[in-house]
Scaffold this motif. Structure first.
Motif, PDB file in Angstrom:
ATOM      1  N   ASP A 282       9.485   0.012  13.710  1.00 33.56           N
ATOM      2  CA  ASP A 282       8.361   0.947  13.776  1.00 33.56           C
ATOM      3  C   ASP A 282       8.463   1.999  12.670  1.00 33.56           C
ATOM      4  OD1 ASP A 282       7.129  -0.253  15.982  1.00 33.56           O
ATOM      5  OD2 ASP A 282       8.384   0.841  17.393  1.00 33.56           O
ATOM      6  N   ILE A 283       9.688   2.428  12.372  1.00 27.87           N
ATOM      7  CA  ILE A 283       9.878   3.387  11.287  1.00 27.87           C
ATOM      8  C   ILE A 283       9.460   2.760   9.966  1.00 27.87           C
ATOM      9  CG2 ILE A 283      11.575   4.752  10.008  1.00 27.87           C
ATOM     10  CD1 ILE A 283      13.161   5.047  12.587  1.00 27.87           C
ATOM     11  N   GLY A 284       9.824   1.491   9.757  1.00 29.20           N
ATOM     12  CA  GLY A 284       9.430   0.810   8.526  1.00 29.20           C
ATOM     13  C   GLY A 284       7.925   0.734   8.372  1.00 29.20           C
TER      14      GLY A 284
ATOM     15  N   GLY B  77       6.225  -7.629  -1.671  1.00 24.00           N
ATOM     16  CA  GLY B  77       7.563  -7.527  -1.108  1.00 24.00           C
ATOM     17  C   GLY B  77       7.634  -6.820   0.225  1.00 24.00           C
ATOM     18  N   SER B  78       8.717  -6.060   0.417  1.00 27.13           N
ATOM     19  CA  SER B  78       8.961  -5.412   1.705  1.00 27.13           C
ATOM     20  C   SER B  78       7.877  -4.398   2.052  1.00 27.13           C
ATOM     21  CB  SER B  78      10.336  -4.739   1.708  1.00 27.13           C
ATOM     22  OG  SER B  78      10.407  -3.725   0.717  1.00 27.13           O
ATOM     23  N   LEU B  79       7.319  -3.733   1.038  1.00 32.65           N
ATOM     24  CA  LEU B  79       6.231  -2.791   1.317  1.00 32.65           C
ATOM     25  C   LEU B  79       5.019  -3.528   1.859  1.00 32.65           C
ATOM     26  CD1 LEU B  79       4.974   0.018   1.227  1.00 32.65           C
ATOM     27  CD2 LEU B  79       4.380  -0.382  -1.168  1.00 32.65           C
ATOM     28  N   ALA B  80       4.710  -4.694   1.301  1.00 35.13           N
ATOM     29  CA  ALA B  80       3.575  -5.488   1.783  1.00 35.13           C
ATOM     30  C   ALA B  80       3.805  -5.948   3.221  1.00 35.13           C
ATOM     31  CB  ALA B  80       3.354  -6.694   0.877  1.00 35.13           C
ATOM     32  N   ARG B  81       5.041  -6.262   3.549  1.00 35.37           N
ATOM     33  CA  ARG B  81       5.368  -6.706   4.916  1.00 35.37           C
ATOM     34  C   ARG B  81       5.560  -5.528   5.863  1.00 35.37           C
ATOM     35  NH1 ARG B  81       9.264  -9.442   1.911  1.00 35.37           N
ATOM     36  NH2 ARG B  81      10.864  -8.200   2.941  1.00 35.37           N
ATOM     37  N   ARG B  82       5.463  -4.308   5.343  1.00 32.22           N
ATOM     38  CA  ARG B  82       5.696  -3.074   6.111  1.00 32.22           C
ATOM     39  C   ARG B  82       7.121  -3.021   6.640  1.00 32.22           C
ATOM     40  NH1 ARG B  82       0.288  -4.477   7.428  1.00 32.22           N
ATOM     41  NH2 ARG B  82      -1.205  -2.820   6.905  1.00 32.22           N
TER      42      ARG B  82
ATOM     43  N   ASP C 125       3.985 -12.531  -0.307  1.00 28.95           N
ATOM     44  CA  ASP C 125       4.203 -11.259   0.369  1.00 28.95           C
ATOM     45  C   ASP C 125       3.381 -10.197  -0.349  1.00 28.95           C
ATOM     46  OD1 ASP C 125       5.976 -12.450   2.073  1.00 28.95           O
ATOM     47  OD2 ASP C 125       7.772 -11.688   1.101  1.00 28.95           O
ATOM     48  N   SER C 126       2.075 -10.222  -0.169  1.00 27.81           N
ATOM     49  CA  SER C 126       1.217  -9.243  -0.833  1.00 27.81           C
ATOM     50  C   SER C 126       0.197  -8.691   0.149  1.00 27.81           C
ATOM     51  CB  SER C 126       0.508  -9.875  -2.041  1.00 27.81           C
ATOM     52  OG  SER C 126      -0.433 -10.845  -1.643  1.00 27.81           O
ATOM     53  N   ARG C 127      -0.214  -7.437  -0.113  1.00 27.59           N
ATOM     54  CA  ARG C 127      -1.180  -6.772   0.755  1.00 27.59           C
ATOM     55  C   ARG C 127      -1.995  -5.789  -0.080  1.00 27.59           C
ATOM     56  NH1 ARG C 127      -0.607  -2.096   3.584  1.00 27.59           N
ATOM     57  NH2 ARG C 127       1.630  -2.067   3.170  1.00 27.59           N
TER      58      ARG C 127
ATOM     59  N   GLY D  36       1.207 -10.398   8.359  1.00 30.87           N
ATOM     60  CA  GLY D  36       2.214  -9.979   9.316  1.00 30.87           C
ATOM     61  C   GLY D  36       3.569  -9.660   8.718  1.00 30.87           C
ATOM     62  N   ASN D  37       4.402  -9.011   9.544  1.00 29.93           N
ATOM     63  CA  ASN D  37       5.770  -8.740   9.131  1.00 29.93           C
ATOM     64  C   ASN D  37       6.656  -9.928   9.491  1.00 29.93           C
ATOM     65  OD1 ASN D  37       6.268  -8.528  11.908  1.00 29.93           O
ATOM     66  ND2 ASN D  37       6.249  -6.297  11.904  1.00 29.93           N
ATOM     67  N   THR D  38       7.943  -9.804   9.254  1.00 27.68           N
ATOM     68  CA  THR D  38       8.844 -10.936   9.478  1.00 27.68           C
ATOM     69  C   THR D  38       8.874 -11.382  10.948  1.00 27.68           C
ATOM     70  OG1 THR D  38      10.201 -10.453   7.539  1.00 27.68           O
ATOM     71  CG2 THR D  38      11.257 -11.665   9.335  1.00 27.68           C
ATOM     72  N   PRO D  39       9.050 -10.491  11.921  1.00 27.34           N
ATOM     73  CA  PRO D  39       9.017 -10.957  13.320  1.00 27.34           C
ATOM     74  C   PRO D  39       7.689 -11.610  13.701  1.00 27.34           C
ATOM     75  CG  PRO D  39      10.044  -8.795  13.201  1.00 27.34           C
ATOM     76  CD  PRO D  39       9.469  -9.068  11.839  1.00 27.34           C
ATOM     77  N   GLU D  40       6.580 -11.071  13.230  1.00 28.50           N
ATOM     78  CA  GLU D  40       5.277 -11.659  13.552  1.00 28.50           C
ATOM     79  C   GLU D  40       5.151 -13.055  12.949  1.00 28.50           C
ATOM     80  OE1 GLU D  40       2.759  -7.453  13.836  1.00 28.50           O
ATOM     81  OE2 GLU D  40       2.861  -8.564  11.946  1.00 28.50           O
ATOM     82  N   ARG D  41       5.628 -13.239  11.754  1.00 32.65           N
ATOM     83  CA  ARG D  41       5.598 -14.575  11.131  1.00 32.65           C
ATOM     84  C   ARG D  41       6.460 -15.554  11.916  1.00 32.65           C
ATOM     85  NH1 ARG D  41       6.283 -13.227   4.633  1.00 32.65           N
ATOM     86  NH2 ARG D  41       4.063 -12.849   4.193  1.00 32.65           N
TER      87      ARG D  41
END
Length: 482
Positions: A175-177, A211-216, A304-306, A389-394
């Protein structure tokens, strides 16, 4: 890592209950003065307004912004003040999810709805559990009111401390991410607005997070990967000027504490700033060149883009993925790329660590802990034709499509959340002490329980990797037809 059974869960991770306030209803034809009186005499700071199109909301901020300034008469119908559609949150959501929606949309009120979509209450930012968890909203407000780049820079300096406060409040790392990414999104958009670069103003363009920002899933001091897409109507000779303007934006973001990618994944480079048709051609080429590692890496990056601006234009980076979901040769190559990241499982009882250099004897949580799971989740996203989505959602989407078993999904999700939590807390400790944050950590600095749990997580991820490597084709064949 896994919390001790006696650990108290942060209130912000609890479901919405106590913070919900009753609804004050009014009609669209009611006078502004009457609605204002009703709000001020109770415990309310907003009212819901019934209209023919549904319902809207009017807040105390609206009265100050438009009535107190003389823009609207106090005898005007409140319908002229109403904002619609209303942002809602499900009544079974967590307070953290509600806070994220507030930060993303820069609002201080949400309408709580039941499973049938009926309003049952109002959630206000001031009623959230702890003052610390409202810090991202305060930072977001400072960003939104900034009128110059210097003011955006000043507001952005508040972000690291806000993230540390969330860590201290035991808010879940994932959630912090997401909250961090939402504020970074706002910083980027406000810098673009404050700069008002004439070159960028002349062309329809989309600023895209990678990257990680796109995946939140970014960390407070992660560098940011970015791309730029512009409309095909732009003449080719303007490309250099557009990239130069993008470079100016990146310079301002650096002043905000957002470091551009040191490896060149930036919106001012020729490889990551193109017209829409040029992007389509590049992505098609990368897919065909499956034997070239560089092409696979580039494709994985754009998967991994948003888009942060001009969403429809920016989606051209992920739109082709749906058409590549059944290309087995390509998917095998992408899987090989993902499996190249191996958890650092030790031969006997310890981890594989760096053997020399500045990080000798340390474990890279990013490459060894996060990347193996992120890579598999990205492969799932591409195989299912849905890069969102993020990694858990994927990962959960992979289970829904038969690419992963439920046990595998839980194993990978649990490992990701554990390592991400450890990395976030490690970085928060560095920020708190004034040290330079890194994703490297000395295994001997961890307590015995954490080390054992981390080692077991790495071995479980390795087992899932081996299972997918062995029967990936059978998994693809079990997927429902699109």
């Amino acid at each position: 890592m896994a919390e001790d059974p006696g650990t108290v869960v942060s209130p912000v991770e609890r479901r919405l209950a106590q913070p919900i306030r009753p609804i004050l209803w009014c009609q669209a034809t009611d006078r502004i003065r009457d609605v204002a009186r009703l709000i001020s005499t109770g415990v309310h700071s907003c009212a819901l307004v019934r209209t023919r199109a549904g319902f809207g909301i009017v807040t105390d901020h609206d009265f100050r912004r438009r009535v107190a300034t003389g823009e609207l008469s106090i005898d005007a119908p409140v319908a002229q003040l109403v904002a619609a559609p209303v942002l809602t949150v499900d009544e079974d959501a967590t307070q953290a999810a509600a806070l994220l929606k507030m930060v993303e949309h820069a609002v201080h009120h949400l309408v709580v709805i039941d499973r049938d979509g009926r309003p049952v209450g109002v959630l206000r930012a001031v009623d959230l559990a702890h003052a610390e968890v409202r810090d991202p909203l305060l930072v977001r407000s400072a960003i939104d009111t900034a009128t110059t780049v210097d003011e955006v820079v000043a507001a952005a300096q508040l972000l690291p401390a806000a993230m540390v406060a969330l860590c201290d409040s035991r808010v879940a790392a994932i959630d912090i991410g997401a909250l961090h990414a939402a504020v970074v999104d706002a910083i980027v958009r406000r810098v673009l607005w404050a700069r008002a670069d004439p070159v960028l103003a002349e062309v329809s363009h989309s600023w895209v997070a990678l990257g990680s920002l796109a995946r939140r899933e970014s960390l407070p001091r992660s560098d940011i990967d970015t791309a730029l897409v512009w409309a095909d109507s732009t003449t080719p000779d303007r490309a250099a000027a557009i990239r130069a303007a993008a470079g100016g934006v990146l310079d301002d973001l650096r002043r905000c504490g957002l470091e551009p990618c040191p490896n060149g994944t930036n919106a001012n480079t020729a490889e990551f700033s193109r017209s829409r048709s040029e992007w389509a051609g590049a992505i098609s080429t990368w897919r065909r060149e499956t034997i070239q590692e560089r092409s696979l890496l580039r494709y994985a990056m754009v998967a991994d883009s948003r888009p942060l601006t001009e969403t429809a234009l920016g989606r051209c980076l992920t739109d082709p993925i749906r058409g590549h979901a059944r290309d087995t040769r390509f998917l095998r190559a992408l899987l090989d790329e993902a499996l190249g990241f191996r958890p650092p499982t030790g031969i006997i009882r310890d981890f594989v660590v760096e053997h020399g250099g500045a990080h000798g004897g340390q474990l890279d949580l990013k490459r060894g802990g996060l990347a193996p799971v992120v890579g598999l989740a990205r492969w799932v996203a591409i195989a299912t034709g849905d890069a969102g989505g993020n990694t858990p959602e994927r990962l959960h989407r992979g289970a829904a499509h038969g690419l992963l078993t439920l046990d595998e999904t839980q194993t990978l999700t649990g490992a990701f959340e554990d390592v991400y939590t450890l990395a976030l807390r490690h970085e928060a400790d560095a920020l708190r002490s004034g040290a330079t944050p890194t994703t490297y950590i000395g295994p001997k600095t961890l307590d015995t329980l954490t080390r054992r749990h981390l080692r077991e997580s790495f071995r479980a991820v390795h087992a899932v990797q081996a299972a997918i490597d062995e029967n990936w084709m059978a998994r693809l064949e079990r997927m429902p037809a699109s």
